[in-house]
Structures are given as structure tokens and as C-alpha cells.
Design a protein around this motif. Structure first.
Motif, short mmCIF file in Angstrom:
data_model
loop_
_atom_site.label_atom_id
_atom_site.label_comp_id
_atom_site.label_asym_id
_atom_site.label_seq_id
_atom_site.Cartn_x
_atom_site.Cartn_y
_atom_site.Cartn_z
N HIS A 1 0.84 -1.20 0.00
CA HIS A 1 0.00 0.00 0.00
C HIS A 1 0.88 1.25 0.00
N PRO A 2 0.62 2.24 -0.86
CA PRO A 2 1.49 3.41 -0.95
C PRO A 2 1.58 4.21 0.35
N VAL A 3 0.48 4.32 1.10
CA VAL A 3 0.53 5.05 2.37
C VAL A 3 1.44 4.33 3.36
N ARG A 4 1.32 3.00 3.40
CA ARG A 4 2.15 2.25 4.34
C ARG A 4 3.62 2.26 3.91
N MET A 5 3.88 2.35 2.62
CA MET A 5 5.26 2.51 2.17
C MET A 5 5.84 3.83 2.67
N ARG A 6 5.05 4.88 2.63
CA ARG A 6 5.52 6.17 3.15
C ARG A 6 5.72 6.10 4.67
N LEU A 7 4.81 5.42 5.35
CA LEU A 7 4.97 5.23 6.78
C LEU A 7 6.29 4.50 7.09
N CYS A 8 6.55 3.45 6.33
CA CYS A 8 7.78 2.67 6.55
C CYS A 8 9.02 3.52 6.33
N ARG A 9 8.95 4.44 5.36
CA ARG A 9 10.10 5.31 5.11
C ARG A 9 10.43 6.12 6.35
N ASN A 10 9.41 6.65 7.01
CA ASN A 10 9.63 7.43 8.22
C ASN A 10 10.03 6.54 9.40
N LEU A 11 9.37 5.41 9.51
CA LEU A 11 9.61 4.53 10.65
C LEU A 11 10.95 3.81 10.56
N ALA A 12 11.52 3.73 9.35
CA ALA A 12 12.84 3.13 9.21
C ALA A 12 13.93 4.05 9.75
N ARG A 13 13.64 5.34 9.76
CA ARG A 13 14.64 6.32 10.20
C ARG A 13 14.61 6.56 11.70
N SER A 14 13.44 6.53 12.30
CA SER A 14 13.34 6.76 13.74
C SER A 14 11.98 6.31 14.23
N ALA A 15 11.86 6.18 15.55
CA ALA A 15 10.57 5.84 16.15
C ALA A 15 9.68 7.08 16.22
N ASN A 16 8.40 6.87 15.96
CA ASN A 16 7.45 7.99 15.96
C ASN A 16 6.15 7.58 16.63
N THR A 17 5.46 8.57 17.17
CA THR A 17 4.12 8.34 17.70
C THR A 17 3.11 8.43 16.57
N THR A 18 1.91 8.00 16.86
CA THR A 18 0.83 8.09 15.87
C THR A 18 0.57 9.54 15.49
N GLY A 19 0.59 10.42 16.47
CA GLY A 19 0.34 11.83 16.19
C GLY A 19 1.42 12.43 15.32
N GLU A 20 2.69 12.08 15.57
CA GLU A 20 3.79 12.60 14.75
C GLU A 20 3.65 12.13 13.31
N LEU A 21 3.30 10.86 13.14
CA LEU A 21 3.14 10.32 11.79
C LEU A 21 1.98 10.99 11.07
N ALA A 22 0.92 11.27 11.80
CA ALA A 22 -0.23 11.95 11.20
C ALA A 22 0.16 13.32 10.68
N GLN A 23 0.97 14.06 11.45
CA GLN A 23 1.45 15.37 10.99
C GLN A 23 2.35 15.24 9.77
N MET A 24 3.24 14.27 9.78
CA MET A 24 4.18 14.09 8.68
C MET A 24 3.46 13.78 7.37
#
Length: 373
Positions: free
Chosen positions: A298-321
Motif C-alpha cells: 500500500h502506498p501510504v504504508r510505504m511512506r509510513l515505513c520510510r519514516n519509521l525506518a529512520r526513527s521511532a514515531n508516535t501516531t500523532g507525529e506520523l499523522a502530521q508528517m
């Protein structure tokens, strides 16, 4: 998807573990034809290929469809002997003698399966292609669709089964003289030792324990506490049963990552499993592979993985990103977590999510192993 072996009524003494020189020679021919499947055997492949006679190498290509993409049941003839409880021979000559005991119908049927597949289906309760003109025509049509070598072999097999038997036996004996006898002398003792170990487990701890030691991809399934079937986690569908016969487990030193199951109608079920010095690692199930690949597609989850591969994030931080709402992010995170791709930890009142990069890095090899199992 899986291969299911109905073992209803199977007695423990009807389960045997034994190496087979002919089955291992079949695996050796496969490794030489598809070395990319077996990166750990590159040294052996290079050594054998370097000293292989050019004429024998040419002969290998005449019928490599019997062992290149899959494994013809001709390499396990003991499974086709009446009674369905015959053990492999102690020597290659013994196994080849068992091959000679197959009827012409059995020999031709097993030979045609991978010459003509996909699409070839034979029921031993009906006349086969040696007696049925329509089945013969269909077999030749399927072989022609595969290529000229397959068509030539199918014609030879249907016209002269004894001649093809003699050709195959001589070819296998020549392979034995050229390279396999030396290889088997090195492998036979570890294989026999593994067979004894699995037999002891079977005798003292039962079939479930023995199957677990053979491969984590084998499970014992039943109803009401009674073992009713063995389920082999593979990317194919297949069914067979032991009936009034037995079940045979055949170890192979050359076969990793393949876990092969003979499930031919009327033949004894056989599971050929790879052995190693280490305890078998638990491979991903077909369902786990599907979950992970779907989650990452899924393209959204691919973008999520890009961010989560670099550092740990909260749900709220990911929502903003990503410019999405927290509930939307939570739904995607749940899919990734169910697939086993995330790690989580708590920091105060916040939950931090991070991509498990080691799991993602293994996904390619896990997927390949699932395909080749």
C-alpha cells in the motif's frame, strides 16, 4: 495453500525415516541445473562441473525437465511399489532395481508429469496413455506446447518405455561413476545418522515431535485429539492419503531450501526434507508471507515505513508528517503490526512505533524460500 496428507488409521510402525541414494542423486542433478537455488553449494557445483565429461553434460540436458523445475517421482520409485510401504534401497543399484519394478504405466505416467505439465493429469484407475489414444494425443499436445525437447522425449517414452528405462538407468549409473558415488560416500553417514535420530524421536515422543524436528513447516492436525492429517505449508495445493500403506520421511543434504512432498495417487506419501547441523529455523508460513507483502504494497504504508525506518514515531507525529488523521494512521499501523513489521515501546504516555528493519531485510530471502520450499 498447503499439501495435506490424510493419515487416518496410520500405525506408528508404518512411519519410516530412511535416506535414498536415488532421491539424493535426483537432488544433485537439480542443484547442478539450478545452482541459484542453492547458494551454499556453489563450491560443490563448481567442482563437479569442472571435471564433468562434455558428453555426459550434454546428456543431462536431454531430460532435465525431470529434475530442473521440480522433481519427478521416478527418483522415488519405492513409493510406487504395491503395498505402499517399501523402503528405499541401501545402494543406488538397489534403488534402480526398484525403479525397474514399476509397471510401464507407472513409469510413463511419472515420466510424463513434468514433461507435459501444467495440464497433465492421470488417474491410475483408468487406462493410461499407453492404452488410451485420446490420453496419448493429449500428452503429446501438452509436451509440444512445452518445447521440442519435451515432445521428443514424450514420443520416445510412449513408443518405447523399456528403451527409455534402459537409457535412464544407464544415464544415472554414469552420473554415479562421474561424480555422485564420491558425493554419496560423504553424505550417506550423516543422512543415516539423521534418520536414526528422527526414528528415535518417533519411537519415544511420537509423530508430532518427529515432524517438528523434520521441519517447522509440518504440522499435525486432527479432530477431537486424534491426529487426522499432516499439513505441509507450501505455495501449492495437494492432497493424498496413507490409506492402508505407510508414510516415508527421506532426509537430503543437498535439498535446502526445498521441502518436497510426493503425493501421487496410489503411491506411498513421501516427504523429503533438508537436514543441517543446526536446529531448523522456523520459516514464515504462506499466510505470514502474504500478510507482509500485502502490508508493504500500500502506498501510504510505504511512506509510513520510510519514516519509521529512520526513527521511532508516535501516531500523532506520523499523522502530521503524512497530513492524515491519527485514526487513519492507526489503521495502517495496525496492518503493519499484524504483519510483524513493527516494534513498539512506551515512552511515558506515548507509544513509539518503529520499523523492524531486520525483518524487512529478510523478506526477500523469506519470500524466495517460500517459493522454493
Amino acid at each position: 495453500m498447503s499439501v495435506r496428507i490424510d493419515i487416518t488409521g496410520l500405525r506408528r510402525e508404518k512411519v519410516a525415516v530412511a535416506p535414498s541414494p536415488l532421491a539424493e542423486l535426483g537432488m544433485a542433478l537439480h542443484v547442478l541445473s539450478e545452482p541459484g537455488h542453492h547458494p551454499g553449494l556453489q563450491g560443490w557445483v563448481t567442482g563437479v562441473t569442472a571435471r564433468l565429461d562434455a558428453h555426459l553434460a550434454d546428456r543431462m540436458s536431454e531430460a532435465d525437465f525431470l529434475w530442473r523445475t521440480s522433481f519427478s517421482d521416478l527418483f522415488m520409485p519405492f513409493a510406487g511399489i504395491p503395498g505402499r510401504d517399501t523402503l528405499p534401497g541401501a545402494t543406488l543399484a538397489d534403488d534402480l532395481d526398484l525403479l525397474d519394478k514399476l509397471t510401464d504405466d507407472q513409469f510413463v505416467d511419472a515420466g510424463l508429469e513434468f514433461v507435459c505439465s501444467p495440464g497433465y493429469a492421470y488417474d491410475s484407475r483408468r487406462p493410461g496413455p499407453l492404452a488410451d489414444a485420446e490420453m496419448r494425443r493429449r500428452a503429446l499436445e501438452l509436451a509440444a506446447a512445452r518445447g521440442p525437447r519435451q515432445l521428443r522425449f514424450a514420443r520416445r517414452l510412449l513408443a518405447d518405455p523399456p528403451g527409455v528405462r534402459a537409457w535412464l538407468r544407464q544415464f544415472l549409473e554414469d552420473c554415479d561413476a562421474a561424480f555422485f558415488a564420491e558425493t554419496w560416500s560423504r553424505l550417506c553417514h550423516p543422512l543415516a545418522s539423521d534418520a536414526r535420530h528422527k526414528s528415535e524421536l518417533l519411537r519415544h515422543k511420537g509423530l508430532a515431535e518427529a515432524l517438528g524436528a523434520v521441519s517447522p513447516s509440518l504440522t499435525l492436525d486432527g479432530v477431537g485429539g486424534a491426529a487426522g492429517r499432516i499439513v505441509v505449508d507450501k505455495l501449492i495445493e495437494g492432497r493424498t492419503h496413507t490409506g492402508d500403506g505407510g508414510l516415508l520421511l527421506v532426509p537430503t543434504s543437498l535439498g535446502r531450501p526445498h521441502l518436497t512432498v510426493l503425493h501421487r495417487f496410489g503411491w506411498q506419501p513421501v516427504i523429503q526434507y533438508p537436514v543441517s547441523a543446526a536446529e531448523p529455523a522456523a520459516p514464515l508460513t504462506v499466510e505470514q508471507l502474504a500478510l507482509r507483502m500485502t502490508a508493504l504494497a500500500h502506498p501510504v504504508r510505504m511512506r509510513l515505513c520510510r519514516n519509521l525506518a529512520r526513527s521511532a514515531n508516535t501516531t500523532g507525529e506520523l499523522a502530521q508528517m503524512l497530513g492524515m488523521t491519527p485514526p487513519e494512521i492507526s489503521r495502517h499501523l495496525a496492518v503493519l503490526k499484524k504483519a510483524g513489521l513493527l516494534t513498539t515501546r512506551r515512552r511515558g504516555r506515548y507509544v513509539l512505533h518503529q520499523l523492524d528493519v531486520a525483518v524487512v531485510a529478510r523478506l526477500g530471502s523469506d519470500f524466495l524460500e517460500g517459493l522454493l520450499r
